[in-house]
Design an enzyme around this catalytic site. Structure first.
Site, PDB file in Angstrom:
ATOM      1  N   PRO A  10       0.793  -1.229   0.000  1.00 44.43           N
ATOM      2  CA  PRO A  10       0.000   0.000   0.000  1.00 44.43           C
ATOM      3  C   PRO A  10       0.830   1.286   0.000  1.00 44.43           C
ATOM      4  CG  PRO A  10      -0.110  -1.095   2.136  1.00 44.43           C
ATOM      5  CD  PRO A  10       0.536  -2.059   1.184  1.00 44.43           C
ATOM      6  N   ASN A  11       0.339   2.230  -0.757  1.00 43.45           N
ATOM      7  CA  ASN A  11       0.867   3.597  -0.846  1.00 43.45           C
ATOM      8  C   ASN A  11       2.184   3.714  -1.623  1.00 43.45           C
ATOM      9  OD1 ASN A  11      -1.262   4.773   0.781  1.00 43.45           O
ATOM     10  ND2 ASN A  11      -0.311   3.749   2.528  1.00 43.45           N
ATOM     11  N   ARG A  18       5.180  11.083  -2.398  1.00 39.61           N
ATOM     12  CA  ARG A  18       4.828  10.727  -1.029  1.00 39.61           C
ATOM     13  C   ARG A  18       6.008  10.989  -0.098  1.00 39.61           C
ATOM     14  NH1 ARG A  18       4.612   4.537   1.294  1.00 39.61           N
ATOM     15  NH2 ARG A  18       3.889   5.099   3.362  1.00 39.61           N
ATOM     16  N   TYR A  23      11.101   9.041   1.600  1.00 34.59           N
ATOM     17  CA  TYR A  23      11.176   7.991   0.573  1.00 34.59           C
ATOM     18  C   TYR A  23      11.900   8.423  -0.709  1.00 34.59           C
ATOM     19  CZ  TYR A  23       7.760   5.781   3.631  1.00 34.59           C
ATOM     20  OH  TYR A  23       7.134   5.225   4.717  1.00 34.59           O
ATOM     21  N   ASN A  74       8.100  -5.564  -0.573  1.00 28.91           N
ATOM     22  CA  ASN A  74       7.957  -4.360   0.238  1.00 28.91           C
ATOM     23  C   ASN A  74       6.474  -4.274   0.580  1.00 28.91           C
ATOM     24  OD1 ASN A  74       7.756  -1.913   1.469  1.00 28.91           O
ATOM     25  ND2 ASN A  74       8.976  -0.788  -0.040  1.00 28.91           N
ATOM     26  N   ALA A  77       2.955  -0.658   4.953  1.00 29.39           N
ATOM     27  CA  ALA A  77       2.453  -0.681   6.332  1.00 29.39           C
ATOM     28  C   ALA A  77       1.944  -2.055   6.754  1.00 29.39           C
ATOM     29  CB  ALA A  77       1.350   0.366   6.487  1.00 29.39           C
ATOM     30  N   HIS A  80       3.801  -4.245   9.323  1.00 37.21           N
ATOM     31  CA  HIS A  80       3.695  -4.080  10.774  1.00 37.21           C
ATOM     32  C   HIS A  80       2.379  -4.599  11.333  1.00 37.21           C
ATOM     33  CE1 HIS A  80       7.003  -1.559   9.602  1.00 37.21           C
ATOM     34  NE2 HIS A  80       6.207  -0.712   8.975  1.00 37.21           N
ATOM     35  N   ASP A  87       1.638 -15.566   7.260  1.00 31.87           N
ATOM     36  CA  ASP A  87       1.188 -16.950   7.041  1.00 31.87           C
ATOM     37  C   ASP A  87       1.326 -17.359   5.575  1.00 31.87           C
ATOM     38  OD1 ASP A  87       0.593 -17.299   9.694  1.00 31.87           O
ATOM     39  OD2 ASP A  87      -1.573 -17.080   9.467  1.00 31.87           O
ATOM     40  N   GLU A  98      12.554  -9.344   2.567  1.00 34.89           N
ATOM     41  CA  GLU A  98      11.766  -8.200   3.031  1.00 34.89           C
ATOM     42  C   GLU A  98      12.534  -6.921   2.693  1.00 34.89           C
ATOM     43  OE1 GLU A  98      11.048  -8.179   7.246  1.00 34.89           O
ATOM     44  OE2 GLU A  98      10.237  -6.134   7.190  1.00 34.89           O
ATOM     45  N   HIS A 100      12.516  -2.520   2.437  1.00 37.33           N
ATOM     46  CA  HIS A 100      11.945  -1.205   2.736  1.00 37.33           C
ATOM     47  C   HIS A 100      12.895  -0.134   2.226  1.00 37.33           C
ATOM     48  CE1 HIS A 100       9.037  -3.152   5.310  1.00 37.33           C
ATOM     49  NE2 HIS A 100      10.033  -3.839   5.813  1.00 37.33           N
ATOM     50  N   LEU A 101      12.330   0.925   1.689  1.00 39.91           N
ATOM     51  CA  LEU A 101      13.182   2.036   1.257  1.00 39.91           C
ATOM     52  C   LEU A 101      13.815   2.724   2.466  1.00 39.91           C
ATOM     53  CD1 LEU A 101      10.354   2.446  -0.907  1.00 39.91           C
ATOM     54  CD2 LEU A 101      12.321   3.470  -2.000  1.00 39.91           C
ATOM     55  N   SER A 102      12.994   2.952   3.484  1.00 39.50           N
ATOM     56  CA  SER A 102      13.485   3.646   4.674  1.00 39.50           C
ATOM     57  C   SER A 102      14.033   2.636   5.679  1.00 39.50           C
ATOM     58  CB  SER A 102      12.342   4.444   5.309  1.00 39.50           C
ATOM     59  OG  SER A 102      11.314   3.562   5.761  1.00 39.50           O
ATOM     60  N   ARG A 107      12.923   4.564  12.751  1.00 40.90           N
ATOM     61  CA  ARG A 107      11.710   5.390  12.687  1.00 40.90           C
ATOM     62  C   ARG A 107      10.834   5.147  13.921  1.00 40.90           C
ATOM     63  NH1 ARG A 107       9.071   4.969   6.922  1.00 40.90           N
ATOM     64  NH2 ARG A 107       7.955   6.778   7.781  1.00 40.90           N
ATOM     65  N   ARG A 111       7.021   0.881  13.774  1.00 39.73           N
ATOM     66  CA  ARG A 111       7.603   0.336  12.536  1.00 39.73           C
ATOM     67  C   ARG A 111       8.728  -0.662  12.817  1.00 39.73           C
ATOM     68  NH1 ARG A 111       5.359   3.633   8.420  1.00 39.73           N
ATOM     69  NH2 ARG A 111       4.952   5.714   9.227  1.00 39.73           N
TER      70      ARG A 111
HETATM   71  C1  DQA Z   1       8.067   1.195   3.911  1.00 41.27           C
HETATM   72  C2  DQA Z   1       8.149   1.389   5.421  1.00 41.27           C
HETATM   73  C3  DQA Z   1       6.793   1.169   6.069  1.00 41.27           C
HETATM   74  O1  DQA Z   1       6.881   1.398   7.479  1.00 41.27           O
HETATM   75  C4  DQA Z   1       5.771   2.140   5.498  1.00 41.27           C
HETATM   76  O2  DQA Z   1       4.506   1.886   6.057  1.00 41.27           O
HETATM   77  C5  DQA Z   1       5.738   2.128   4.014  1.00 41.27           C
HETATM   78  C6  DQA Z   1       6.995   2.073   3.287  1.00 41.27           C
HETATM   79  C7  DQA Z   1       9.404   1.536   3.214  1.00 41.27           C
HETATM   80  O3  DQA Z   1       9.583   1.138   2.080  1.00 41.27           O
HETATM   81  O4  DQA Z   1      10.251   2.232   3.802  1.00 41.27           O
HETATM   82  O5  DQA Z   1       4.674   2.227   3.408  1.00 41.27           O
HETATM   83  O6  DQA Z   1       7.783  -0.174   3.638  1.00 41.27           O
END
Ligand code: DQA
Length: 147
Positions: A10-11, A18, A23, A74, A77, A80, A87, A98, A100-102, A107, A111
């Protein structure tokens, strides 16, 4: 030739505009193009998908069985919150990185918890868009028996 699935939650479709201070300004289309170029150069197969819907991500993980050799996820959210994604990964027995950009550990405390980490091969975070290329290298290394 190995085939990888890169799955974005998502997002992440909003990357570029964003919270650029968190990011960066690279868009998801830029990331997809870079990953496709890298895959072509490496001679591997690649599918790249983004969804804002948990069920679509679950279906994509299930459908990866017998089609892809590994997944880069990725989960945004959902990382978390989603026992269902955890599962699904445990159920398909495919190696998952796994991503993540950040740096989620630097953070907010909510997270720091990842439902993906216990079922993942490993985690790459904090390197921005470059993390996708690093994840491809790490997954290939694993599939080829290195890591
Ligand atoms: C994220 C980190 C997550 O905590 C956040 O909810 C995202 C982006 C990242 O790529 O840093 O949507 O997965």
């Amino acid at each position: 030739m190995p085939s990888l699935l890169i799955l974005n939650g998502p997002n992440l479709n909003l990357l570029g505009t964003r919270q650029p201070e968190v990011y960066g300004r690279v868009t998801l289309a830029d990331i997809e193009n870079a990953c496709r170029t890298k895959a072509r150069n490496l001679g591997i197969g690649l599918d790249f998908l983004q969804s804002n819907h948990e069920g679509v991500l679950l279906d994509a993980i299930h459908a990866a069985r017998g089609v892809h050799d590994g997944i880069i996820l990725n989960a945004g959210a959902y990382t978390h919150t989603s026992v269902a994604l955890m599962d699904a990964i445990a159920s398909v027995a495919l190696p998952v990185i796994e991503l993540h950009l950040s740096n989620i550990h630097a953070r907010e405390p909510f997270r720091h918890k990842s439902f993906i980490a216990p079922v993942a091969l490993g985690q790459i975070c904090g390197f921005g868009a470059a993390g996708y290329g690093l994840a491809i290298d790490a997954l290939l290394e694993h599939l080829q028996g290195g890591a």
